[in-house]
Motif scaffolding. Structure first.
Motif, short mmCIF file in Angstrom:
data_model
loop_
_atom_site.label_atom_id
_atom_site.label_comp_id
_atom_site.label_asym_id
_atom_site.label_seq_id
_atom_site.Cartn_x
_atom_site.Cartn_y
_atom_site.Cartn_z
N UNK A 123 0.86 -1.19 0.00
CA UNK A 123 0.00 0.00 0.00
C UNK A 123 0.89 1.23 0.00
N UNK A 124 0.28 2.38 -0.29
CA UNK A 124 1.06 3.62 -0.20
C UNK A 124 0.61 4.42 1.02
N UNK A 125 1.47 5.31 1.47
CA UNK A 125 1.14 6.18 2.60
C UNK A 125 1.25 7.62 2.10
N UNK A 126 0.16 8.16 1.55
CA UNK A 126 0.24 9.49 0.95
C UNK A 126 0.69 10.56 1.93
N UNK A 127 0.34 10.41 3.20
CA UNK A 127 0.72 11.47 4.12
C UNK A 127 0.71 10.96 5.56
N UNK A 128 1.69 11.45 6.34
CA UNK A 128 1.62 11.31 7.79
C UNK A 128 1.71 12.71 8.39
N UNK A 129 1.18 12.85 9.58
CA UNK A 129 1.14 14.15 10.26
C UNK A 129 1.38 13.91 11.74
N UNK A 130 2.22 14.73 12.34
CA UNK A 130 2.62 14.46 13.72
C UNK A 130 2.66 15.76 14.53
N UNK A 131 2.13 15.69 15.74
CA UNK A 131 2.27 16.81 16.68
C UNK A 131 2.85 16.29 17.98
N UNK A 132 3.91 16.94 18.45
CA UNK A 132 4.58 16.59 19.70
C UNK A 132 4.40 17.77 20.65
N UNK A 133 3.87 17.49 21.87
CA UNK A 133 3.54 18.60 22.78
C UNK A 133 4.10 18.35 24.18
N UNK A 134 4.91 19.29 24.65
CA UNK A 134 5.30 19.33 26.07
C UNK A 134 4.45 20.40 26.73
N UNK A 135 3.90 20.08 27.89
CA UNK A 135 2.99 21.02 28.57
C UNK A 135 3.33 21.03 30.06
N UNK A 136 3.56 22.20 30.60
CA UNK A 136 3.75 22.32 32.05
C UNK A 136 2.66 23.24 32.58
N UNK A 137 1.92 22.73 33.56
CA UNK A 137 0.81 23.50 34.12
C UNK A 137 1.08 23.77 35.61
N UNK A 184 -10.65 29.04 53.17
CA UNK A 184 -9.43 28.52 53.77
C UNK A 184 -8.58 27.65 52.87
N UNK A 185 -9.01 27.45 51.63
CA UNK A 185 -8.24 26.61 50.72
C UNK A 185 -6.99 27.33 50.20
N UNK A 186 -5.90 26.57 50.07
CA UNK A 186 -4.67 27.12 49.51
C UNK A 186 -3.88 25.95 48.91
N UNK A 187 -3.77 25.93 47.59
CA UNK A 187 -3.14 24.79 46.93
C UNK A 187 -2.21 25.29 45.82
N UNK A 188 -1.04 24.65 45.74
CA UNK A 188 -0.12 24.88 44.63
C UNK A 188 0.06 23.54 43.90
N UNK A 189 -0.10 23.54 42.59
CA UNK A 189 0.10 22.31 41.82
C UNK A 189 1.05 22.55 40.66
N UNK A 190 1.80 21.52 40.32
CA UNK A 190 2.77 21.61 39.22
C UNK A 190 2.79 20.28 38.48
N UNK A 191 2.22 20.25 37.26
CA UNK A 191 2.12 18.99 36.52
C UNK A 191 2.68 19.16 35.11
N UNK A 192 3.80 18.47 34.79
CA UNK A 192 4.27 18.42 33.40
C UNK A 192 3.60 17.26 32.66
N UNK A 193 3.32 17.47 31.39
CA UNK A 193 2.69 16.40 30.59
C UNK A 193 3.36 16.34 29.23
N UNK A 194 3.37 15.13 28.67
CA UNK A 194 3.92 14.94 27.32
C UNK A 194 2.88 14.23 26.48
N UNK A 195 2.73 14.65 25.23
CA UNK A 195 1.82 13.90 24.34
C UNK A 195 2.35 13.93 22.91
#
Lengths: 478, 444
Positions: free
Chosen positions: A142-156, A165-176
């Protein structure tokens, strides 16, 4: 952003008559690479940084966001929001209040084994280009006319302060990574596959995912599906639904209908309502004993990971359906109060400019003890649907459809010939009552779940084991 | 107008000039209020006042983009400095093409309705009008959203382009309920047009009331009338697929199609209409500073052009259509050509079919072949011998987009300006009667 400034904003809102106030500083940083046919198109960086302020004033719940972060601008934002709340107060008939909670005071962080900077951009691009190269060298006819790729690093990063009275700090890195391919045959037409990897963590995830090998293996199988796939059986058969499809099914037909805001009609004009009503909780039977669906933000390394929600409520696992019975909806403090219960920490925001709303995190069907071979060994004629492309579900989460991509006949307990585009179109009760076996192979898949207006996409995992459904009539695409 | 915004763009641009061969700086300032109506009352009011800064940067034909939602300009410079470190590590972009030469741009006038500025601080009158417009028709329950915005856009490019625009946007949609039936309608425009806003409640109520009697349907092929909401949802996807970037990336039914090929019934005309100032996507210039113009993408069933920026145009041997997107070209506003029929006339034409008043969750099995399905929501009305006989509830259109485009048989004279959750590009959409469409529902 200092905690003092957020406290100042909250105190100011209280001083002008707010019953409740919360200030959330949030910064989301993304690094994205886009490739077509293994060649780089562009490098993107994005930063979204600001403060979201939620105030209950004049019986109106009002949310205001700004990225102008001086003290004066933040106070102006509060004043404007309160002014607009006052203007609308006579259109509110039901006063809003929140459930009593012992709110969190603390911080959490996802530790990475390999920092995003441990590979240079050219080393990352080599891996992504290999994804394309490996697809083209893995197919023969078969043929593969096209591929498409997105690479994402995300730090939240989030810092949340509220007047209870709530007080929260969060730090989450994500890769996709998202990889899409079109495969084409002159005689057999084309097929399309979109593959995704995603989790919280750092570049160690690439070693875990081994995306190049994964793509090579899958493309070889898909070539056979395209070239040799036949129509599914017309008569009702046992259908084994793979983890990837099961995960999506429980996300759509257990997670969404169990969002308490949806049950109460808060999403009626957008993502819809729910077949579940408030009086169903703890009583309504939606499936059989296999129908146990868990929602758990605390799974380490998951895409939907968090330890405190955006109202500073401690996160925990919840049973949405337990042995076939509707069990515990996802709550924030507002819906928990209406349901006369406690919040179970489901309030999340995509970014600083988005209001916190009830969201899923990681949703999965509880696995069993069988192997895959045991699951299919007594199926004389059936179908195994391993992956999908098209899916949808109605706005009350009852009538759902999934179109298989990589699928096979099951003949006398063994996988046989590939099948093209089998359509699984059934009701939610049909799915959860039709389960006749689950294996032990729990696997998770990433997704971006959309909800709200302005629309918010948040990272989630969905998963499950392989699931056998009895006596299912499959359709075919046009 | 906010010339300050243009000065900020220029100040950022002057700092980029030493590090990059080409660049563009675009800043949006958004002042938005959104009121959410749930169960006949206001449940939430959202206010957003923010800057969004976008940068396009090129050095040695390497393309970088930066998006910042921040007012901290030092971050802008820091990020552009950081990203320049990648230049030596990556190859030139396969889509690189220089920013186009600057030509005169005719500005758009009358895209700011000053009434919207007033309603921003007190949306009460419109909220009341929306709720009452449906309740007065006899429905039980109203949910929906009113969104009011003033958006200023400034663009400065290394090609010498400078542009500034300030416009208003009003979006309103309601979903209303009567017993077990529901109806939905939407409006999207530049102005707070109270007549159109009132019509949102009336049209939504019309379908909720019409759908109270239930009916049943067996899966199969039917003639189907698509409401403007459904037309808007499906034709937005057609317009997306006409973006040359999606054609190049494998997300388009136009991948194997040439300009001049027949792609739809000759009744179908799809126009990208950035010069239609009634619709809130209108703009005088695209992200590369190219003057926009109205263009037929599909003309009487024939593909006339893809939507291009200078990069996709260069790659495919075309010229920019003024639809940049620095990377991805997109439609600004969509206008669907009208016909000579009416909703009632279409109903009379149908012997055994459906009127689908709204849909959601459109997903593709294969973008290239166009196989897809979408689910009806709100009234899906069964028509027998030219009469509405009941509401069949939630069914699915499961067909090929190519077939659907080719099977359009009638289009209405009347059209509506639509924008809502499932129609994100502002669209002027009519009713359409489409023959022989595959309708499914669960087997059990």
């Amino acid at each position: 952003m200092s905690e003092d400034l957020l406290n100042y904003v909250v105190d100011y809102a209280l001083s002008i008559g707010a019953k409740y106030a919360e200030a959330r500083y949030q910064i989301d940083e993304y690094f994205t690479l886009i490739l077509r046919n293994g060649e780089l198109i562009s490098v993107n960086k994005s930063v979204s940084e600001g403060v979201g302020i939620r105030i209950l004033h004049s019986n109106v719940l009002t949310f205001a966001a700004t990225n102008k972060l001086s003290r004066d601008e933040l106070i102006n934002t509060v004043k404007t929001a309160v002014g607009r709340a006052r203007a609308l107060s006579h259109l509110v008939k039901t006063p809003i209040s929140f459930s009593e909670e012992k709110l969190g005071r603390g911080s959490y962080e996802v530790k990475v084994a390999k920092d995003f900077n441990s590979l240079s951009v050219d080393e990352k691009l080599d891996i992504l280009s290999d994804l394309h190269r490996s697809t083209t060298t893995s197919v023969k006819e078969v043929s593969l006319p096209v591929t498409y790729c997105e690479y994402v690093e995300h730090v939240q990063r989030k810092m949340i302060v509220n007047s209870d009275g709530g007080y929260v700090i969060g730090n989450v890195p994500r890769l996709s990574i998202m990889f899409n391919l079109v495969m084409s045959s002159k005689q057999k037409g084309s097929l399309q596959r979109l593959m995704q990897w995603g989790a919280s963590g750092g570049l160690e995830l690439i070693d875990l995912w081994r995306p190049v090998q994964s793509v090579e293996d899958e493309v070889r199988r898909l070539e056979k599906v395209l070239l040799y796939g036949v129509e599914p059986p017309k008569e009702p058969v046992d259908v084994v639904v793979g983890s990837e499809v099961v995960g999506l099914m429980v996300h759509e037909s257990a997670g969404h209908p169990m969002e308490a805001d949806r049950i109460l009609g808060r999403e009626a004009a957008q993502a819809g309502e729910s077949f579940i009503k408030p009086e169903h909780v703890g009583k309504f039977k939606v499936g059989n004993e296999f129908a146990t669906v868990v929602e758990d933000p605390t799974i380490p390394g998951s895409f939907g990971y968090y330890e405190y929600d955006d109202e500073c409520v401690k996160a925990r696992a919840r049973y949405l359906y337990k042995n076939g019975v509707v069990c515990e909806p996802l709550h924030n403090r507002q819906t928990a109060k209406i349901f006369n219960t406690r919040s179970n920490g489901a309030s999340r925001s995509m970014d600083y400019s988005s209001e916190p709303i009830i969201r899923m995190s990681n949703t999965y069907l509880k696995p069993g003890g069988m192997s895959f071979e045991e699951l299919i060994e007594d199926i004389r004629l059936g179908v195994y649907i391993k992956s999908y492309m098209e899916w949808n579900i109605d706005d009350i989460r009852w009538n759902q459809r999934y179109v298989g991509l990589e699928s096979y006949l099951i003949v006398n307990g063994e996988l046989g010939q590939p099948i093209r585009n089998p359509v699984l179109e059934l009701t939610t009760a049909g799915f959860y009552n039709g389960i006749s076996g689950v294996d032990k192979n729990l696997a998770f898949y990433p997704g971006t779940c959309g909800k709200g207006d302005p629309s918010q996409g948040v990272p989630v995992w969905f998963g499950g084991p392989n699931v056998r459904l009895s006596n299912i009539r499959l359709g075919v695409t046009v | 107008m906010s010339y300050e915004l243009l000065s900020t763009c220029s100040a950022i641009a002057s700092k980029l000039a030493t590090k990059y061969d080409e660049f563009a700086v675009m800043i949006y300032e958004v002042n938005n209020v959104m009121s959410k109506i749930i169960n006949n009352q206001i449940a939430l009011n959202l206010s957003r006042n923010l800057y969004v800064i976008d940068l396009y940067l090129v050095r040695r034909k390497r393309i970088f983009t930066i998006e910042l939602s921040t007012s901290d300009l030092s971050q802008v410079i820091k990020l552009s400095d950081d990203i320049s470190n990648y230049v030596g590590l990556i190859k030139e972009s396969e889509l690189y093409s220089p920013l186009p030469e600057v030509k005169p741009v005719k500005p758009l006038s009358d895209i700011l309705d000053r009434n919207v500025e007033n309603y921003l601080n007190d949306p009460r009158q419109i909220c009341e009008l929306l709720i009452n417009s449906a309740i007065n028709e006899g429905v039980d329950r109203v949910a929906g959203t009113l969104s009011l915005s003033i958006i200023t856009k400034a663009l400065v490019g290394s090609n010498g382009f400078e542009g500034l625009e300030r416009g208003s946007e009003v979006t309103a949609y309601l979903r209303v309920f009567k017993d077990d039936s529901s109806g939905q309608w939407a409006y999207g425009g530049r102005s707070a047009d109270l007549r159109s806003l009132e019509e949102v409640g009336r049209k939504a109520a019309h379908y909720a009331l019409l759908g109270r009697k239930s009916a049943s349907i067996t899966p199969g092929r039917y003639d189907v009338i698509l409401s403007p909401l459904v037309v808007g949802n499906l034709f937005e996807l057609v317009a997306m697929m006409a973006s040359a970037f999606y054609v190049l990336s494998g997300f388009s039914i136009f991948m194997d199609v040439k300009q001049g090929d027949k792609v739809a019934s000759e009744l179908v005309t799809l126009i990208d209409s950035p010069r239609d100032i009634e619709l809130p996507g209108s703009t005088a210039f695209d992200d590369e500073g190219v003057e926009t113009y109205d263009k037929e993408v599909i003309s009487n069933g024939t593909l006339k052009t893809l939507l291009h920026n200078s990069k996709t145009a260069s790659k495919l041997g075309a010229i920019s259509t003024g639809n940049a997107g620095w990377i991805v070209p997109r439609a600004w506003n969509i206008v669907i050509g009208t016909g000579d029929s009416g909703e009632d006339e279409m109903i009379k034409e149908v012997k055994n079919g459906l009127l689908i008043s709204n849909n959601w969750y459109t997903r593709f099995q294969n973008y290239v072949e166009g196989t897809f399905s979408t689910v009806s929501r709100d009234a899906a009305l069964l028509i027998r011998n030219g009469e509405v006989v009941g509401n069949v509830g939630r069914v699915r259109i499961a067909d090929s987009l190519r077939r659907l485009l080719n099977n359009v048989r009638l289009i209405s004279r009347e059209y509506y300006s639509i924008k809502w959750w499932e129609v994100t590009v502002p669209t002027k959409a009519p009713y359409m009667l489409v023959s022989d469409i595959n309708i499914t529902r669960p087997f059990e």
